[in-house]
Scaffold this motif. Structure first.
Motif, PDB file in Angstrom:
ATOM      1  N   GLN A 124       0.758  -1.375   0.058  1.00 61.35           N
ATOM      2  CA  GLN A 124      -0.038  -0.067  -0.026  1.00 61.35           C
ATOM      3  C   GLN A 124       0.839   1.233  -0.114  1.00 61.35           C
ATOM      4  OE1 GLN A 124      -0.077  -2.409   2.730  1.00 61.35           O
ATOM      5  NE2 GLN A 124      -0.051  -1.514   4.379  1.00 61.35           N
ATOM      6  N   ASP A 125       2.126   1.045   0.023  1.00 64.71           N
ATOM      7  CA  ASP A 125       2.998   2.557   0.274  1.00 64.71           C
ATOM      8  C   ASP A 125       3.877   2.640  -0.785  1.00 64.71           C
ATOM      9  OD1 ASP A 125       2.258   2.851   2.787  1.00 64.71           O
ATOM     10  OD2 ASP A 125       3.617   1.555   3.709  1.00 64.71           O
ATOM     11  N   ILE A 126       3.779   1.644  -2.068  1.00 62.71           N
ATOM     12  CA  ILE A 126       4.559   1.691  -3.217  1.00 62.71           C
ATOM     13  C   ILE A 126       4.011   2.925  -4.240  1.00 62.71           C
ATOM     14  CG2 ILE A 126       4.869   0.365  -5.483  1.00 62.71           C
ATOM     15  CD1 ILE A 126       4.591  -2.201  -3.876  1.00 62.71           C
ATOM     16  N   ARG A 127       2.797   3.041  -4.489  1.00 61.83           N
ATOM     17  CA  ARG A 127       2.178   4.013  -5.373  1.00 61.83           C
ATOM     18  C   ARG A 127       1.235   4.986  -4.590  1.00 61.83           C
ATOM     19  NH1 ARG A 127       1.221   0.891 -10.504  1.00 61.83           N
ATOM     20  NH2 ARG A 127      -0.868   1.546  -9.879  1.00 61.83           N
ATOM     21  N   ALA A 128       0.962   6.250  -5.136  1.00 60.49           N
ATOM     22  CA  ALA A 128       0.001   6.985  -4.485  1.00 60.49           C
ATOM     23  C   ALA A 128      -1.514   6.752  -5.038  1.00 60.49           C
ATOM     24  CB  ALA A 128       0.275   8.478  -4.448  1.00 60.49           C
ATOM     25  N   GLU A 138       6.028  -6.413  -9.637  1.00 60.16           N
ATOM     26  CA  GLU A 138       5.958  -5.323 -10.971  1.00 60.16           C
ATOM     27  C   GLU A 138       6.651  -4.132 -10.630  1.00 60.16           C
ATOM     28  OE1 GLU A 138       2.001  -5.090 -12.934  1.00 60.16           O
ATOM     29  OE2 GLU A 138       2.337  -7.280 -13.575  1.00 60.16           O
ATOM     30  N   SER A 139       6.829  -3.878  -9.465  1.00 58.86           N
ATOM     31  CA  SER A 139       7.437  -2.671  -8.953  1.00 58.86           C
ATOM     32  C   SER A 139       8.973  -2.654  -8.419  1.00 58.86           C
ATOM     33  CB  SER A 139       6.548  -2.188  -7.682  1.00 58.86           C
ATOM     34  OG  SER A 139       5.411  -2.151  -7.877  1.00 58.86           O
ATOM     35  N   PHE A 140       9.312  -3.871  -8.035  1.00 56.27           N
ATOM     36  CA  PHE A 140      10.751  -4.034  -7.239  1.00 56.27           C
ATOM     37  C   PHE A 140      11.245  -5.684  -7.598  1.00 56.27           C
ATOM     38  CE2 PHE A 140       8.498  -1.265  -4.124  1.00 56.27           C
ATOM     39  CZ  PHE A 140       8.727  -0.439  -4.609  1.00 56.27           C
ATOM     40  N   ARG A 141      12.476  -5.690  -7.856  1.00 59.90           N
ATOM     41  CA  ARG A 141      12.999  -7.083  -7.774  1.00 59.90           C
ATOM     42  C   ARG A 141      14.272  -7.237  -6.870  1.00 59.90           C
ATOM     43  NH1 ARG A 141      12.377  -9.540 -14.000  1.00 59.90           N
ATOM     44  NH2 ARG A 141      10.127  -8.957 -14.411  1.00 59.90           N
ATOM     45  N   LEU A 199       9.467  -4.335 -15.903  1.00 56.29           N
ATOM     46  CA  LEU A 199       8.514  -3.578 -15.142  1.00 56.29           C
ATOM     47  C   LEU A 199       9.144  -2.975 -13.678  1.00 56.29           C
ATOM     48  CD1 LEU A 199       4.774  -4.961 -15.852  1.00 56.29           C
ATOM     49  CD2 LEU A 199       5.726  -2.932 -16.873  1.00 56.29           C
ATOM     50  N   ARG A 200       9.002  -1.934 -13.440  1.00 57.75           N
ATOM     51  CA  ARG A 200       9.482  -1.466 -12.206  1.00 57.75           C
ATOM     52  C   ARG A 200       8.543  -0.146 -11.664  1.00 57.75           C
ATOM     53  NH1 ARG A 200      12.634  -5.361 -13.063  1.00 57.75           N
ATOM     54  NH2 ARG A 200      14.777  -5.690 -12.230  1.00 57.75           N
ATOM     55  N   LYS A 201       8.766   0.169 -10.514  1.00 53.85           N
ATOM     56  CA  LYS A 201       8.354   1.398 -10.020  1.00 53.85           C
ATOM     57  C   LYS A 201       9.412   2.560 -10.132  1.00 53.85           C
ATOM     58  CE  LYS A 201       6.519   4.994  -7.815  1.00 53.85           C
ATOM     59  NZ  LYS A 201       7.153   6.248  -7.534  1.00 53.85           N
ATOM     60  N   VAL A 202       9.445   3.225 -11.106  1.00 55.58           N
ATOM     61  CA  VAL A 202      10.621   3.877 -11.601  1.00 55.58           C
ATOM     62  C   VAL A 202      10.615   5.270 -10.863  1.00 55.58           C
ATOM     63  CG1 VAL A 202      12.123   4.921 -13.392  1.00 55.58           C
ATOM     64  CG2 VAL A 202      10.584   2.850 -13.979  1.00 55.58           C
ATOM     65  N   ALA A 203      11.671   5.631 -10.302  1.00 56.32           N
ATOM     66  CA  ALA A 203      11.896   6.904  -9.624  1.00 56.32           C
ATOM     67  C   ALA A 203      12.338   7.860 -10.693  1.00 56.32           C
ATOM     68  CB  ALA A 203      13.152   7.088  -8.563  1.00 56.32           C
ATOM     69  N   LYS A 204      11.581   9.232 -10.701  1.00 57.49           N
ATOM     70  CA  LYS A 204      11.873  10.173 -11.511  1.00 57.49           C
ATOM     71  C   LYS A 204      13.216  10.824 -11.345  1.00 57.49           C
ATOM     72  CE  LYS A 204      10.007  14.605 -13.445  1.00 57.49           C
ATOM     73  NZ  LYS A 204       8.728  15.488 -13.249  1.00 57.49           N
ATOM     74  N   PRO A 205      14.017  11.142 -12.183  1.00 60.97           N
ATOM     75  CA  PRO A 205      15.638  11.756 -11.775  1.00 60.97           C
ATOM     76  C   PRO A 205      15.416  12.889 -10.886  1.00 60.97           C
ATOM     77  CG  PRO A 205      15.331  11.164 -13.934  1.00 60.97           C
ATOM     78  CD  PRO A 205      13.865  10.907 -13.699  1.00 60.97           C
ATOM     79  N   VAL A 206      16.465  13.089  -9.999  1.00 61.16           N
ATOM     80  CA  VAL A 206      16.287  14.586  -9.258  1.00 61.16           C
ATOM     81  C   VAL A 206      17.360  15.271  -9.479  1.00 61.16           C
ATOM     82  CG1 VAL A 206      14.784  13.294  -7.487  1.00 61.16           C
ATOM     83  CG2 VAL A 206      17.440  13.061  -7.294  1.00 61.16           C
TER      84      VAL A 206
END
Length: 206
Positions: A124-128, A138-141, A199-206
């Motif tokens: 429940q804390d992976i996406r908003a 499909e978010s992390f490996r 597939l991943r939950k990709v972080a937008k570059p900062v």
């Protein structure tokens, strides 16, 4: 225009002129660099064996021009706090959560920890958004390096982390064939050698 620019696959968290290396991260080709402390060779690349600041020492011998890459263990004691952005490495996953080790503090990993801290990212804390549709697989490996935020000190065993912001998620990933990948969208990494996406939950570059 995509927020994920082309990359050479070497994603290096930096703070000013200091480069922070994370375990398993490729840091330079062996044909132009010599192996130093805290590093190892895998294929044609030098990789970080530990987390810490990367040091480049120019060669003092001629005609060799190869510099030595080394990583020193950090000193001092730092602790993650609620609200802190951290970098961690996924160690295992199941349908309900991902387990990871917190390796550094700060969005760029500026403060490397002497010892890793265990943490969890719950489903429940992976996406908003569309939380009920999120799949951990499909978010992390295992092996992914993730940028996340501490949302709770949890219990005596693990911190609780979240990746429910655009700038949070996977920042470095290796494909199932062992190749370093590059992000191509908010939910996909690209293995250039094999020509496939994962597939991943990709972080937008900062």
């Amino acid at each position: 225009m995509s927020p994920f620019p082309p990359s050479n696959g070497l994603i290096t968290p930096t703070m000013s002129s200091r480069t922070i290396a994370l375990p398993g991260q490729p840091i330079g080709p062996t044909n132009t660099h010599n192996i130093g402390s805290g590093t190892h060779i895998a294929g044609s690349q030098l990789h970080a064996s530990i987390a810490g600041p990367l040091t480049t020492t120019p060669s003092t011998t001629k005609p060799s021009k190869a510099a030595t890459l080394s990583i020193a263990r950090p000193t001092g004691t730092l602790l993650p706090e609620v609200g802190t952005v951290v970098l961690g490495k996924i160690t295992r996953t199941n349908p309900r959560q991902a387990s990871l080790n917190i390796l550094a503090l700060g969005s760029t990993g500026a403060h490397v920890l002497r010892e890793p801290f265990p943490a969890l990212i719950r489903q429940q804390d992976i996406r908003a958004t569309e939380i009920d549709k999120v799949k951990v697989s499909e978010s992390f490996r295992v092996g992914d390096v993730v940028r996340a935020q501490v949302i709770s000190l949890g219990d005596e065993r693990s911190y609780y982390l979240s990746t429910a912001k655009n700038e949070l998620g996977v920042v470095m990933a290796t494909s199932e064939w062992g190749n370093q990948m590059v992000p191509v969208s908010w939910r996909e990494f690209w293995d250039e050698k094999m020509g496939v996406k994962e597939l991943r939950k990709v972080a937008k570059p900062v």
